[in-house]
Design an enzyme around this catalytic site. Structure first.
Site, mmCIF file in Angstrom:
data_model
loop_
_atom_site.group_PDB
_atom_site.id
_atom_site.type_symbol
_atom_site.label_atom_id
_atom_site.label_comp_id
_atom_site.label_asym_id
_atom_site.label_seq_id
_atom_site.Cartn_x
_atom_site.Cartn_y
_atom_site.Cartn_z
ATOM 1 N N TRP A 167 0.815 -1.196 -0.053
ATOM 2 C CA TRP A 167 -0.217 -0.025 0.004
ATOM 3 C C TRP A 167 0.812 1.386 -0.021
ATOM 4 O O TRP A 167 0.375 2.421 -0.042
ATOM 5 C CB TRP A 167 -0.772 -0.015 1.477
ATOM 6 C CG TRP A 167 -0.193 -0.369 2.423
ATOM 7 C CD1 TRP A 167 -0.180 -1.684 3.028
ATOM 8 C CD2 TRP A 167 0.562 0.198 3.289
ATOM 9 N NE1 TRP A 167 0.491 -1.636 4.253
ATOM 10 C CE2 TRP A 167 1.013 -0.511 4.355
ATOM 11 C CE3 TRP A 167 1.296 1.629 3.160
ATOM 12 C CZ2 TRP A 167 2.005 0.012 5.269
ATOM 13 C CZ3 TRP A 167 2.112 1.977 4.095
ATOM 14 C CH2 TRP A 167 2.451 1.305 5.134
ATOM 15 N N LYS A 191 -3.508 -8.266 -7.282
ATOM 16 C CA LYS A 191 -4.217 -8.187 -5.928
ATOM 17 C C LYS A 191 -3.497 -6.809 -5.281
ATOM 18 O O LYS A 191 -2.353 -7.206 -4.773
ATOM 19 C CB LYS A 191 -3.982 -9.568 -5.346
ATOM 20 C CG LYS A 191 -5.219 -9.970 -4.149
ATOM 21 C CD LYS A 191 -5.244 -8.963 -3.336
ATOM 22 C CE LYS A 191 -4.254 -9.276 -2.022
ATOM 23 N NZ LYS A 191 -4.442 -8.256 -1.113
ATOM 24 N N SER A 245 5.981 -7.363 2.772
ATOM 25 C CA SER A 245 6.794 -7.654 3.792
ATOM 26 C C SER A 245 7.548 -9.032 3.843
ATOM 27 O O SER A 245 7.005 -9.843 2.833
ATOM 28 C CB SER A 245 6.106 -7.791 5.074
ATOM 29 O OG SER A 245 5.339 -8.750 5.141
ATOM 30 N N TYR A 255 3.369 -21.329 -0.514
ATOM 31 C CA TYR A 255 2.259 -21.450 -1.444
ATOM 32 C C TYR A 255 2.802 -22.117 -2.764
ATOM 33 O O TYR A 255 2.251 -22.949 -3.211
ATOM 34 C CB TYR A 255 1.613 -20.087 -1.920
ATOM 35 C CG TYR A 255 1.001 -19.360 -0.797
ATOM 36 C CD1 TYR A 255 0.536 -19.846 0.543
ATOM 37 C CD2 TYR A 255 1.142 -17.891 -0.747
ATOM 38 C CE1 TYR A 255 -0.060 -18.968 1.347
ATOM 39 C CE2 TYR A 255 0.472 -17.335 0.006
ATOM 40 C CZ TYR A 255 -0.120 -17.705 1.308
ATOM 41 O OH TYR A 255 -0.618 -16.988 2.417
ATOM 42 N N GLU A 267 10.141 -8.713 -3.529
ATOM 43 C CA GLU A 267 10.860 -7.449 -3.168
ATOM 44 C C GLU A 267 10.089 -7.307 -1.744
ATOM 45 O O GLU A 267 9.127 -6.706 -1.817
ATOM 46 C CB GLU A 267 10.274 -6.361 -4.113
ATOM 47 C CG GLU A 267 10.391 -6.716 -5.620
ATOM 48 C CD GLU A 267 11.833 -6.339 -6.151
ATOM 49 O OE1 GLU A 267 12.371 -5.558 -5.200
ATOM 50 O OE2 GLU A 267 12.001 -6.725 -7.304
ATOM 51 N N CYS A 268 10.985 -7.362 -0.797
ATOM 52 C CA CYS A 268 10.554 -7.177 0.505
ATOM 53 C C CYS A 268 11.216 -6.004 1.315
ATOM 54 O O CYS A 268 11.557 -5.028 0.656
ATOM 55 C CB CYS A 268 10.878 -8.521 1.274
ATOM 56 S SG CYS A 268 9.963 -9.847 0.612
ATOM 57 N N CYS A 302 10.217 1.130 1.201
ATOM 58 C CA CYS A 302 10.967 0.019 1.484
ATOM 59 C C CYS A 302 12.352 0.408 1.513
ATOM 60 O O CYS A 302 13.213 -0.146 2.322
ATOM 61 C CB CYS A 302 10.739 -1.242 0.275
ATOM 62 S SG CYS A 302 10.835 -0.350 -1.186
ATOM 63 N N GLU A 401 12.398 -3.565 10.778
ATOM 64 C CA GLU A 401 11.830 -2.831 9.650
ATOM 65 C C GLU A 401 10.600 -1.958 10.355
ATOM 66 O O GLU A 401 9.706 -2.776 10.610
ATOM 67 C CB GLU A 401 11.387 -3.198 8.321
ATOM 68 C CG GLU A 401 10.772 -2.309 7.367
ATOM 69 C CD GLU A 401 10.250 -2.758 6.062
ATOM 70 O OE1 GLU A 401 9.834 -3.753 6.255
ATOM 71 O OE2 GLU A 401 10.726 -2.232 5.008
HETATM 72 P P1 NAD Z 1 2.281 -6.769 3.306
HETATM 73 O O1 NAD Z 1 3.218 -7.983 3.072
HETATM 74 O O2 NAD Z 1 1.295 -6.855 4.691
HETATM 75 O O3 NAD Z 1 1.239 -7.155 2.077
HETATM 76 C C1 NAD Z 1 1.546 -7.120 0.857
HETATM 77 C C2 NAD Z 1 0.608 -7.586 0.201
HETATM 78 O O4 NAD Z 1 0.635 -8.799 0.639
HETATM 79 C C3 NAD Z 1 -0.777 -7.040 0.208
HETATM 80 O O5 NAD Z 1 -1.446 -7.330 -0.889
HETATM 81 C C4 NAD Z 1 -1.366 -8.119 0.995
HETATM 82 O O6 NAD Z 1 -2.911 -8.245 1.002
HETATM 83 C C5 NAD Z 1 -0.703 -9.482 0.871
HETATM 84 N N1 NAD Z 1 -1.026 -10.374 1.930
HETATM 85 C C6 NAD Z 1 -0.915 -10.275 3.160
HETATM 86 N N2 NAD Z 1 -0.867 -11.139 3.994
HETATM 87 C C7 NAD Z 1 -0.907 -12.386 2.931
HETATM 88 C C8 NAD Z 1 -1.062 -13.722 3.091
HETATM 89 N N3 NAD Z 1 -1.105 -14.343 4.316
HETATM 90 N N4 NAD Z 1 -1.074 -14.497 1.930
HETATM 91 C C9 NAD Z 1 -0.950 -13.648 0.564
HETATM 92 N N5 NAD Z 1 -1.046 -12.427 0.673
HETATM 93 C C10 NAD Z 1 -0.886 -11.814 1.571
HETATM 94 O O7 NAD Z 1 3.227 -5.610 3.114
HETATM 95 P P2 NAD Z 1 2.587 -4.250 3.384
HETATM 96 O O8 NAD Z 1 2.348 -4.091 4.750
HETATM 97 O O9 NAD Z 1 1.291 -3.869 2.591
HETATM 98 O O10 NAD Z 1 3.618 -3.334 2.634
HETATM 99 C C11 NAD Z 1 4.826 -2.927 3.480
HETATM 100 C C12 NAD Z 1 5.858 -4.060 3.104
HETATM 101 O O11 NAD Z 1 6.425 -3.931 1.717
HETATM 102 C C13 NAD Z 1 7.140 -3.475 3.863
HETATM 103 O O12 NAD Z 1 8.002 -4.517 4.296
HETATM 104 C C14 NAD Z 1 7.822 -2.900 2.891
HETATM 105 O O13 NAD Z 1 9.381 -2.766 2.908
HETATM 106 C C15 NAD Z 1 7.623 -3.835 1.414
HETATM 107 N N6 NAD Z 1 7.949 -3.210 0.231
HETATM 108 C C16 NAD Z 1 9.110 -3.468 -0.544
HETATM 109 C C17 NAD Z 1 9.374 -2.580 -1.785
HETATM 110 C C18 NAD Z 1 10.522 -3.190 -2.321
HETATM 111 O O14 NAD Z 1 10.535 -2.901 -3.602
HETATM 112 N N7 NAD Z 1 11.505 -3.958 -1.835
HETATM 113 C C19 NAD Z 1 8.593 -1.637 -2.046
HETATM 114 C C20 NAD Z 1 7.529 -1.300 -1.225
HETATM 115 C C21 NAD Z 1 7.341 -2.020 0.000
#
Ligand code: NAD
Length: 497
Positions: A167, A191, A245, A255, A267-268, A302, A401
């Site tokens: 987001w 998604k 994340s 999965y 990309e985490c 990130c 983080e």
């Molecule tokens: P998140 O991991 O909570 O969610 C990311 C996506 O995964 C969302 O669409 C969410 O609905 C989905 N998701 C959540 N739980 C899931 C599950 N159990 N099974 C399948 N899908 C699931 O991350 P967030 O809070 O939306 O974003 C923040 C994170 O994203 C931070 O860790 C940040 O560093 C990372 N990020 C990384 C980059 C990069 O390029 N490396 C860029 C932007 C954000």
């Protein structure tokens, strides 16, 4: 609309026609379950819209649509020149609607609207333009095989791509996946994060208007453990491109292992360091970059520079300048064009960031700026830009983080200690080296384990360079021609003659 004041943006917000249904096979449809969930604006806690809540059944329908589109070749077998034209039309349509999309992004996830326009929308448009232009200019290969044989190595679209995005830069992160995946001829099921579904739905509609055939791009809003997991586990998805994340990234690896061994890229997160040597450039330059590196987008980046490793001789002047910079970026209304720090994405995330402020204090770090929730009277989710001094590398605020505007300051005495501290992390997304000595700068850049190292700047980037991580920051790269690797298969055809 050409908005220049908060009132202009408020008027434009009142006039928005928000898309809230699932986009499958070129049409908006409600969730099969009929369920909806609120899109809450972090600006003031108000409900912007009730969004269709996709789950496994809707993901099945979206994947079936994407698969049918892929198999009959309505997009995959189009000439690259034609795909180029359609994606350039999409880029132009996004550009025509950029103010509307920036406003929607700002309302939905809390970032300043001016940043949404100048960064998120600009980069999104560039991303579609770049991959559109690239796709009829990349050639395949002929291998140096013996006489009497000809071996071609050709790239083919991978098939059905599941894109799962966070987001913090909702549309921009989606565009880094959609643009190369679509350019390469794949069909996609996107998604979006449940906190920020709105711009993706609008762009799906614009893609149809641009001439993208039905079924080639499907967008299913919904929650991670239901819709996200169904996509990750789907037997008919060939590729998962994930940004988010590390915890959820691990889920996607499981999965894939538990289903069809689909290809996964992750990309985490990060805990990216600035290393400021004694011979770093003048303090104003460094402080400015460090402040925007951690406070921009409320720290929800990130690659945020969340650790400042500074030589002891430069610490006091830099800390003074940073404390001043933090004070100059108070949280404000995301729709006010002068605001630099908007709202955090939701109440839960605000609580999480505030909990880290408590953790830092209880670990013995010294809070020198911010640390408080702000603008609570608005009903929104704001926090002051925050700085901790006296941090040691083993503290949780130096290792985990936070994903908020919280800077951890550590000092070092020699170059070796600086590199050791920089690499003392499970992450490896980015880092910056600040030194006017070219040998120090380049040898340190080489020694750091990270996907991007900036020298005497922070966040320098454009679409031509790859972004991605080492270690637990993930694997695979977005942006640049390297991004095409994630969405294509290599086929060898060995011909005897
Ligand atoms: P998140 O991991 O909570 O969610 C990311 C996506 O995964 C969302 O669409 C969410 O609905 C989905 N998701 C959540 N739980 C899931 C599950 N159990 N099974 C399948 N899908 C699931 O991350 P967030 O809070 O939306 O974003 C923040 C994170 O994203 C931070 O860790 C940040 O560093 C990372 N990020 C990384 C980059 C990069 O390029 N490396 C860029 C932007 C954000």
């Amino acid at each position: 609309m050409t908005a220049t004041t908060t009132d202009d943006y408020l008027a434009a917000a009142a006039a928005l026609d928000i898309r809230t249904d699932i986009f499958i096979d070129g049409r908006f449809v409600p969730a099969l379950s009929g369920r909806r969930f609120p899109a809450v604006s972090p600006r003031d806690g108000s409900v912007l819209a009730e969004v269709a809540e996709g789950d496994a059944a809707d993901i099945d329908a979206a994947v079936a649509s994407a698969r049918a589109a892929f198999e009959d070749g309505r997009w995959a077998r189009r000439a690259p020149m034609d795909r180029r034209r359609t994606l350039l039309r999409l880029a132009a349509l996004i550009s025509d609607h950029r103010e509307e999309l920036a406003l929607l992004e700002s309302l939905d996830m809390g970032k300043p609207v001016v940043d949404a326009l100048s960064v998120d929308l600009r980069v999104t448009i560039e991303s579609f333009e770049y991959f559109a232009e690239a796709i009829n200019k990349v050639y395949d290969e002929v291998a140096p095989t013996p006489h009497g044989t000809l071996a071609t190595i050709t790239r083919e679209p991978a098939g059905v791509v599941g894109a799962v995005v966070p987001w913090n830069f909702p549309l921009m992160m989606a565009s880094w996946k959609l643009a190369p995946a679509l350019a390469a001829g794949n069909s996609v099921v996107l998604k979006p994060a449940e906190q920020s579904s709105l711009t993706a739905l609008r762009v799906a509609e614009l893609a149809s208007e641009a001439g993208l055939p039905d079924g080639v791009l499907n967008v299913v809003p919904g929650f991670g453990p239901t819709a996200g997991a169904a996509l990750g586990r789907h037997m008919d998805v060939d590729v998962i491109a994930f940004t988010g994340s590390g915890e959820v990234g691990r889920h996607f690896l499981r999965y894939a292992a538990d289903s069809n061994m689909k290809q996964v890229s992750l990309e985490c997160g990060g805990k990216s360091p600035h290393i400021v040597f004694a011979d770093a450039p003048e303090v104003a330059t460094v402080a400015d970059a460090v402040a925007s590196g951690i406070f921009y987008n409320q720290g929800e980046v990130c690659s945020a520079g969340s650790r400042l490793l500074v030589h002891r001789s430069r610490k006091d002047e830099l800390l003074d300048a940073l404390t001043e910079a933090a004070a100059q970026r108070p949280p404000g209304d995301p729709l006010d064009p002068s605001t630099q720090t908007g709202a955090l994405v939701d109440a839960r995330h605000l609580e999480r960031v505030l909990a880290y402020v408590e953790i830092g204090t209880s670990e013995g770090a010294r809070l020198v700026a911010g640390g408080q929730a702000a603008r609570q009277e608005t009903g929104g989710f704001y926090i002051e830009p925050t700085i901790f001094d006296g941090v040691s590398s083993s503290m949780r605020i130096a290792q985990e983080e936070i994903f908020g505007p919280v800077l951890a300051v550590l000092t070092f005495d020699d170059d070796a200690e600086a590199v050791r501290l920089a690499n003392d992390t499970v992450f490896g997304l980015a880092a910056a080296v600040w030194s006017t000595n070219i040998s120090t700068a380049l040898s340190t850049a080489r020694a750091i384990r990270a996907g991007t190292v900036w020298v005497n700047n922070y966040e320098g980037s454009d679409i031509t360079v790859p972004v991605g991580g080492y270690g637990e920051s993930g694997f695979g790269r977005d942006k640049s021609l390297h991004a095409l690797d994630k969405y294509t298969q290599l086929k060898t055809t060995w011909i005897a003659f």
